[in-house]
Design a protein around this motif. Sequence first.
Motif, PDB file in Angstrom:
ATOM      1  N   ALA A   1       9.650  27.718  52.112  1.00 38.85           N
ATOM      2  CA  ALA A   1      10.084  26.413  51.753  1.00 38.85           C
ATOM      3  C   ALA A   1      10.338  26.611  50.274  1.00 38.85           C
ATOM      4  N   GLY A   2       9.372  27.193  49.469  1.00 43.99           N
ATOM      5  CA  GLY A   2       9.727  27.245  47.932  1.00 43.99           C
ATOM      6  C   GLY A   2      11.052  28.440  47.720  1.00 43.99           C
TER       7      GLY A   2
ATOM      8  N   GLY B   1      13.602  28.679  49.785  1.00 48.13           N
ATOM      9  CA  GLY B   1      14.718  27.803  50.112  1.00 48.13           C
ATOM     10  C   GLY B   1      14.995  27.133  48.964  1.00 48.13           C
ATOM     11  N   LYS B   2      14.005  26.434  48.302  1.00 43.81           N
ATOM     12  CA  LYS B   2      14.431  25.763  47.275  1.00 43.81           C
ATOM     13  C   LYS B   2      14.696  26.263  45.988  1.00 43.81           C
TER      14      LYS B   2
ATOM     15  N   GLU C   1      18.465  27.260  47.001  1.00 43.26           N
ATOM     16  CA  GLU C   1      19.139  25.897  46.689  1.00 43.26           C
ATOM     17  C   GLU C   1      19.474  25.517  45.194  1.00 43.26           C
ATOM     18  N   MET C   2      18.346  25.661  44.444  1.00 45.78           N
ATOM     19  CA  MET C   2      18.852  25.510  42.811  1.00 45.78           C
ATOM     20  C   MET C   2      19.786  26.583  42.378  1.00 45.78           C
TER      21      MET C   2
ATOM     22  N   SER D   1      22.990  23.937  43.840  1.00 49.12           N
ATOM     23  CA  SER D   1      22.923  22.656  42.979  1.00 49.12           C
ATOM     24  C   SER D   1      24.081  22.118  42.175  1.00 49.12           C
TER      25      SER D   1
ATOM     26  N   LYS E   1      12.171  23.453  37.602  1.00 50.47           N
ATOM     27  CA  LYS E   1      12.304  24.650  37.868  1.00 50.47           C
ATOM     28  C   LYS E   1      11.213  25.487  37.787  1.00 50.47           C
TER      29      LYS E   1
ATOM     30  N   ILE F   1       8.733  24.731  40.575  1.00 50.10           N
ATOM     31  CA  ILE F   1       8.782  25.611  41.882  1.00 50.10           C
ATOM     32  C   ILE F   1       8.659  27.118  41.573  1.00 50.10           C
TER      33      ILE F   1
ATOM     34  N   ASN G   1      14.665  23.002  57.966  1.00 54.47           N
ATOM     35  CA  ASN G   1      16.068  23.646  57.053  1.00 54.47           C
ATOM     36  C   ASN G   1      17.328  23.356  57.894  1.00 54.47           C
TER      37      ASN G   1
END
Length: 195
Positions: free
Chosen positions: A50-51, A53-54, A57-58, A62, A71, A74, A170
Motif C-alpha cells: 500500500a505504501g 502504491g501511494k 501515485e505521488m 499526482s 510525502k 509516507i 487497488n
Amino acid sequence: MKNTETNKASGNEWSTYRRLIAHVKPYKARLALGVVFGMLFGGSLAGMFAGLGKMFEMVFESKTPLPWSAKIAIAAILPVFAILRGIGDYMCTYLINWIGNRVVMDLRTSTFAHLQELALGFYQRNKTGEVISRVVNDSMMVERAVSTVLADLAKQPFALISVVAIMIWNDCRLAAVGLLLFPICIVPVAMFGRR
C-alpha cells in the motif's frame, strides 16, 4: 490406476501430517504465537504494498502536489513496515523451528524408550547400524517436515490474503482477471509437478 495410487499417496501424507500435528499439541501456545507473528508478516506485507502504491501515485499520477510532510510520512512508513515484516518473519520462523526441534526430541526419546523394551530377537534380525541410521535420519526428516510445513502454514496464508486484499483495493477488475487466470496457470504446474 494412477489416480488411485495418487489418492492413496496423498491420503498417506495427510495421515502422516495428522500424526505429526498430534506431537505438536503440547506446544500449541508457541504455535499460536508463531501464527500471530505470521499474521504480522502478512499484514506488514500489505502495508508495504500500500505504501509503495501511494509512493508511485505521488510520483507519477499526482495532479495536485502533496505537502512535504505527507510525502515524508509516507516514505517513513515503508521502513517501519519492512522492520515489522522482518520481525514477523524471524519470530515466526524461530518459534516454528523451536517446535520442530522439540517434536524431534520427543520422538527420539519415545523411540529410544521403545527400543529399550524390544526383545533380543529384534536386534539379532536387524543390524545395529541400520537401526541407529533409521532413528537419526528419520527423525531429522520429521523435523524438516514439521518446520517447513508449519512455517508455511503460519505465514503464507496471511501473505496471500494480504496481497489479494491489496490487489482488490487497488483495482477490482484487474484483481478479478488475475484471480480467474490463477487456477488456469496452476493446472499445468500441478500436472508437471506430479510427473
